[in-house]
Motif scaffolding. Structure first.
Motif, PDB file in Angstrom:
ATOM      1  N   SER A  20       0.883  -1.181   0.000  1.00  0.00           N
ATOM      2  CA  SER A  20       0.000   0.000   0.000  1.00  0.00           C
ATOM      3  C   SER A  20       0.916   1.225   0.000  1.00  0.00           C
ATOM      4  CB  SER A  20      -0.867   0.020   1.270  1.00  0.00           C
ATOM      5  OG  SER A  20      -0.103   0.456   2.379  1.00  0.00           O
ATOM      6  N   SER A  21       0.342   2.415  -0.107  1.00  0.00           N
ATOM      7  CA  SER A  21       1.221   3.583  -0.056  1.00  0.00           C
ATOM      8  C   SER A  21       1.352   4.141   1.365  1.00  0.00           C
ATOM      9  CB  SER A  21       0.734   4.651  -1.031  1.00  0.00           C
ATOM     10  OG  SER A  21      -0.585   4.976  -0.711  1.00  0.00           O
ATOM     11  N   VAL A  22       0.792   3.422   2.330  1.00  0.00           N
ATOM     12  CA  VAL A  22       0.939   3.857   3.737  1.00  0.00           C
ATOM     13  C   VAL A  22       2.376   3.606   4.182  1.00  0.00           C
ATOM     14  CG1 VAL A  22       0.175   3.444   6.105  1.00  0.00           C
ATOM     15  CG2 VAL A  22      -1.483   3.386   4.240  1.00  0.00           C
ATOM     16  N   GLN A  23       2.937   4.566   4.897  1.00  0.00           N
ATOM     17  CA  GLN A  23       4.346   4.472   5.287  1.00  0.00           C
ATOM     18  C   GLN A  23       4.499   4.154   6.767  1.00  0.00           C
ATOM     19  OE1 GLN A  23       6.971   6.920   3.234  1.00  0.00           O
ATOM     20  NE2 GLN A  23       5.337   8.143   2.338  1.00  0.00           N
ATOM     21  N   LEU A  24       5.625   3.544   7.061  1.00  0.00           N
ATOM     22  CA  LEU A  24       5.926   3.141   8.431  1.00  0.00           C
ATOM     23  C   LEU A  24       6.778   4.231   9.088  1.00  0.00           C
ATOM     24  CD1 LEU A  24       5.365   0.585  10.096  1.00  0.00           C
ATOM     25  CD2 LEU A  24       7.549  -0.342   9.261  1.00  0.00           C
ATOM     26  N   VAL A  25       6.407   4.581  10.317  1.00  0.00           N
ATOM     27  CA  VAL A  25       7.044   5.721  11.004  1.00  0.00           C
ATOM     28  C   VAL A  25       7.458   5.274  12.413  1.00  0.00           C
ATOM     29  CG1 VAL A  25       6.679   8.099  11.792  1.00  0.00           C
ATOM     30  CG2 VAL A  25       5.500   7.286   9.729  1.00  0.00           C
ATOM     31  N   ALA A  26       8.695   5.550  12.799  1.00  0.00           N
ATOM     32  CA  ALA A  26       9.141   5.243  14.166  1.00  0.00           C
ATOM     33  C   ALA A  26       8.898   6.453  15.066  1.00  0.00           C
ATOM     34  CB  ALA A  26      10.618   4.873  14.165  1.00  0.00           C
ATOM     35  N   GLN A  27       8.796   6.205  16.360  1.00  0.00           N
ATOM     36  CA  GLN A  27       8.427   7.287  17.300  1.00  0.00           C
ATOM     37  C   GLN A  27       9.626   8.020  17.895  1.00  0.00           C
ATOM     38  OE1 GLN A  27       5.719   5.803  20.294  1.00  0.00           O
ATOM     39  NE2 GLN A  27       4.418   4.817  18.788  1.00  0.00           N
ATOM     40  N   ASN A  28      10.829   7.489  17.686  1.00  0.00           N
ATOM     41  CA  ASN A  28      12.024   8.067  18.305  1.00  0.00           C
ATOM     42  C   ASN A  28      13.216   7.334  17.716  1.00  0.00           C
ATOM     43  OD1 ASN A  28      13.762   9.367  20.185  1.00  0.00           O
ATOM     44  ND2 ASN A  28      13.463   7.743  21.706  1.00  0.00           N
ATOM     45  N   CYS A  29      14.414   7.842  17.942  1.00  0.00           N
ATOM     46  CA  CYS A  29      15.623   7.113  17.561  1.00  0.00           C
ATOM     47  C   CYS A  29      16.763   7.601  18.431  1.00  0.00           C
ATOM     48  CB  CYS A  29      15.971   7.350  16.085  1.00  0.00           C
ATOM     49  SG  CYS A  29      16.418   9.058  15.701  1.00  0.00           S
ATOM     50  N   HIS A  30      17.883   6.879  18.385  1.00  0.00           N
ATOM     51  CA  HIS A  30      19.110   7.374  19.025  1.00  0.00           C
ATOM     52  C   HIS A  30      20.015   7.933  17.941  1.00  0.00           C
ATOM     53  CE1 HIS A  30      22.772   7.468  21.508  1.00  0.00           C
ATOM     54  NE2 HIS A  30      21.896   7.623  22.496  1.00  0.00           N
ATOM     55  N   TYR A  31      21.010   8.731  18.354  1.00  0.00           N
ATOM     56  CA  TYR A  31      21.868   9.367  17.350  1.00  0.00           C
ATOM     57  C   TYR A  31      23.187   8.641  17.130  1.00  0.00           C
ATOM     58  CZ  TYR A  31      23.197  11.521  21.783  1.00  0.00           C
ATOM     59  OH  TYR A  31      23.536  11.735  23.095  1.00  0.00           O
ATOM     60  N   GLU A  32      23.407   7.520  17.852  1.00  0.00           N
ATOM     61  CA  GLU A  32      24.615   6.726  17.586  1.00  0.00           C
ATOM     62  C   GLU A  32      24.209   5.503  16.759  1.00  0.00           C
ATOM     63  OE1 GLU A  32      27.639   7.533  18.242  1.00  0.00           O
ATOM     64  OE2 GLU A  32      27.385   9.134  19.715  1.00  0.00           O
ATOM     65  N   ASN A  33      25.180   4.917  16.075  1.00  0.00           N
ATOM     66  CA  ASN A  33      24.900   3.739  15.242  1.00  0.00           C
ATOM     67  C   ASN A  33      24.550   2.511  16.063  1.00  0.00           C
ATOM     68  OD1 ASN A  33      25.112   4.545  12.609  1.00  0.00           O
ATOM     69  ND2 ASN A  33      27.340   4.399  12.623  1.00  0.00           N
ATOM     70  N   ASP A  34      25.324   2.301  17.127  1.00  0.00           N
ATOM     71  CA  ASP A  34      25.138   1.121  17.974  1.00  0.00           C
ATOM     72  C   ASP A  34      26.015   1.308  19.205  1.00  0.00           C
ATOM     73  OD1 ASP A  34      27.713   0.610  16.845  1.00  0.00           O
ATOM     74  OD2 ASP A  34      26.739  -0.501  15.222  1.00  0.00           O
ATOM     75  N   GLY A  35      25.981   0.335  20.092  1.00  0.00           N
ATOM     76  CA  GLY A  35      26.865   0.407  21.257  1.00  0.00           C
ATOM     77  C   GLY A  35      26.116   0.323  22.562  1.00  0.00           C
ATOM     78  N   ALA A  36      26.772   0.798  23.624  1.00  0.00           N
ATOM     79  CA  ALA A  36      26.271   0.616  24.983  1.00  0.00           C
ATOM     80  C   ALA A  36      25.262   1.711  25.340  1.00  0.00           C
ATOM     81  CB  ALA A  36      27.448   0.621  25.957  1.00  0.00           C
ATOM     82  N   PHE A  37      24.075   1.591  24.803  1.00  0.00           N
ATOM     83  CA  PHE A  37      22.995   2.554  25.067  1.00  0.00           C
ATOM     84  C   PHE A  37      21.724   1.753  25.381  1.00  0.00           C
ATOM     85  CE2 PHE A  37      25.984   4.636  22.229  1.00  0.00           C
ATOM     86  CZ  PHE A  37      26.297   5.767  22.982  1.00  0.00           C
ATOM     87  N   THR A  38      21.737   1.132  26.533  1.00  0.00           N
ATOM     88  CA  THR A  38      20.667   0.206  26.917  1.00  0.00           C
ATOM     89  C   THR A  38      19.286   0.824  26.726  1.00  0.00           C
ATOM     90  OG1 THR A  38      22.136  -0.812  28.521  1.00  0.00           O
ATOM     91  CG2 THR A  38      19.781  -1.197  28.833  1.00  0.00           C
ATOM     92  N   GLY A  39      18.447   0.087  26.044  1.00  0.00           N
ATOM     93  CA  GLY A  39      17.065   0.534  25.865  1.00  0.00           C
ATOM     94  C   GLY A  39      16.856   1.427  24.664  1.00  0.00           C
ATOM     95  N   GLU A  40      17.912   1.754  23.932  1.00  0.00           N
ATOM     96  CA  GLU A  40      17.771   2.679  22.794  1.00  0.00           C
ATOM     97  C   GLU A  40      17.740   1.920  21.463  1.00  0.00           C
ATOM     98  OE1 GLU A  40      17.359   6.072  22.799  1.00  0.00           O
ATOM     99  OE2 GLU A  40      17.107   5.876  24.951  1.00  0.00           O
ATOM    100  N   SER A  59      10.162   4.656   6.851  1.00  0.00           N
ATOM    101  CA  SER A  59      10.664   5.751   6.024  1.00  0.00           C
ATOM    102  C   SER A  59      10.769   7.055   6.805  1.00  0.00           C
ATOM    103  CB  SER A  59       9.804   5.941   4.776  1.00  0.00           C
ATOM    104  OG  SER A  59       8.452   5.850   5.092  1.00  0.00           O
ATOM    105  N   TYR A  60      10.067   7.158   7.927  1.00  0.00           N
ATOM    106  CA  TYR A  60      10.118   8.386   8.733  1.00  0.00           C
ATOM    107  C   TYR A  60      10.409   8.049  10.192  1.00  0.00           C
ATOM    108  CZ  TYR A  60       7.695  11.444   5.308  1.00  0.00           C
ATOM    109  OH  TYR A  60       7.353  12.198   4.222  1.00  0.00           O
ATOM    110  N   VAL A  61      10.925   9.031  10.914  1.00  0.00           N
ATOM    111  CA  VAL A  61      11.007   8.943  12.370  1.00  0.00           C
ATOM    112  C   VAL A  61      10.523  10.273  12.969  1.00  0.00           C
ATOM    113  CG1 VAL A  61      13.485   9.616  12.370  1.00  0.00           C
ATOM    114  CG2 VAL A  61      12.502   8.462  14.369  1.00  0.00           C
ATOM    115  N   ILE A  62       9.736  10.157  14.025  1.00  0.00           N
ATOM    116  CA  ILE A  62       9.294  11.347  14.769  1.00  0.00           C
ATOM    117  C   ILE A  62      10.401  11.692  15.769  1.00  0.00           C
ATOM    118  CG2 ILE A  62       7.578  12.257  16.407  1.00  0.00           C
ATOM    119  CD1 ILE A  62       5.615  10.060  15.292  1.00  0.00           C
ATOM    120  N   ILE A  63      10.826  12.941  15.775  1.00  0.00           N
ATOM    121  CA  ILE A  63      11.899  13.341  16.701  1.00  0.00           C
ATOM    122  C   ILE A  63      11.450  14.558  17.512  1.00  0.00           C
ATOM    123  CG2 ILE A  63      14.275  14.248  16.861  1.00  0.00           C
ATOM    124  CD1 ILE A  63      14.992  12.529  14.436  1.00  0.00           C
ATOM    125  N   GLY A  64      11.730  14.501  18.815  1.00  0.00           N
ATOM    126  CA  GLY A  64      11.469  15.661  19.679  1.00  0.00           C
ATOM    127  C   GLY A  64      10.012  15.860  20.035  1.00  0.00           C
TER     128      GLY A  64
END
Ligand code: PGA
Length: 252
Positions: free
Chosen positions: A58-78, A90-95
């Motif tokens: 469909s043309s409906v897009q998937l959107v995340a509610q938040n993200c972290h700014y590092e690629n990976d690593g020791a950021f428990t829960g992120e 395709s999108y992320v909501i930030i702030g």
């Protein structure tokens, strides 16, 4: 001509199974009648993959509610942008104001996240908006301007960015900004963006309104010249209501 964008922010609601059911119901309610409007669904991280399967094709897009700014690593829960992209988002909501209010996000962490997402090819919905105290103190304009400026600091290309104006006092409270109140701030945001990026870029930027949008008030809000769609919380948990809001945006 800016295409309207309506995104359902499901926040911390629904299990994976419930999210799948809601996505199926939304698709059934939307039918074919939303070509005039970009539509996105933002379930919890846990349900991204499963909802992605429902909306595939469909043309409906998937959107995340938040993200972290590092690629990976020791950021428990992120959750990183790379992980989010791998689910088909395709999108992320930030702030979002709830992130700012309850999880200590600031304009500078918002800026780091926006930079990371855009650099890595994820489109961004960056949220701004004032609290009731700030509105009553008469600082709405100054506050929202600085959220926009600081959130976009150092970012050259905003062609994959949407701004959501969400007055905190109107979120989940049943109080909607009047169409005129919302338009005034949307206009101000566009003026800030003109100063930062010039007329041509600013005229392409989509600015969504969020805060107790319902089927009964959507058309009036979306008819305003600088309101380019909505970020919908509570009403997006009901498939028929969400579809009615999308329809209102498609017809504007
Ligand atoms: P609401 O939430 O529609 O429930 O007011 C909007 C939002 O927070 O995105």
């Amino acid at each position: 001509m800016r295409k309207k964008i309506v995104v359902g922010n499901w926040k911390m609601n629904n299990t994976i199974a419930e999210s799948v059911q809601l996505a199926q119901d939304v698709l059934a309610q939307l039918g074919e009648g939303f070509s005039g409007c970009e539509v996105g669904l933002s379930p919890t991280f846990l349900a991204l993959q499963a909802v992605g399967t429902v909306i595939e094709g469909s043309s409906v897009q998937l959107v995340a509610q938040n993200c972290h700014y590092e690629n990976d690593g020791a950021f428990t829960g992120e959750i990183s942008v790379r992980m989010i992209k791998a689910t088909g988002c395709s999108y992320v909501i930030i702030g979002h104001s709830e992130r700012r209010q309850y999880f200590g996000e600031t304009n500078s962490t918002v800026n780091l996240k926006v930079k990371k997402a855009l650099n890595d090819g994820l489109k961004v919905i960056m949220c701004v908006g004032e609290t009731l105290e700030e509105r009553e103190a008469g600082v709405t304009g100054a506050l929202v301007s600085s959220q926009v400026r600081e959130g976009l600091d150092g970012i050259d290309d905003i062609s994959s960015l949407v701004i959501a104006y969400e007055p905190v006092w109107a979120i989940g409270t049943g109080k909607t900004a009047s169409a005129a109140q919302a338009e005034e701030v949307h206009d101000l945001i566009r003026t800030v963006v003109v100063k930062l990026y010039g007329e041509a870029v600013a005229s392409e930027l989509r600015i969504q309104y969020g805060g107790s949008v319902k089927p009964s008030n959507a058309a009036e809000l979306f008819a305003m010249p600088n309101i380019d769609g909505g970020l919908i919380g509570g009403a997006s948990l009901n498939a028929a209501d969400f579809a009615a809001i999308v329809k209102a945006a498609s017809e504007c």
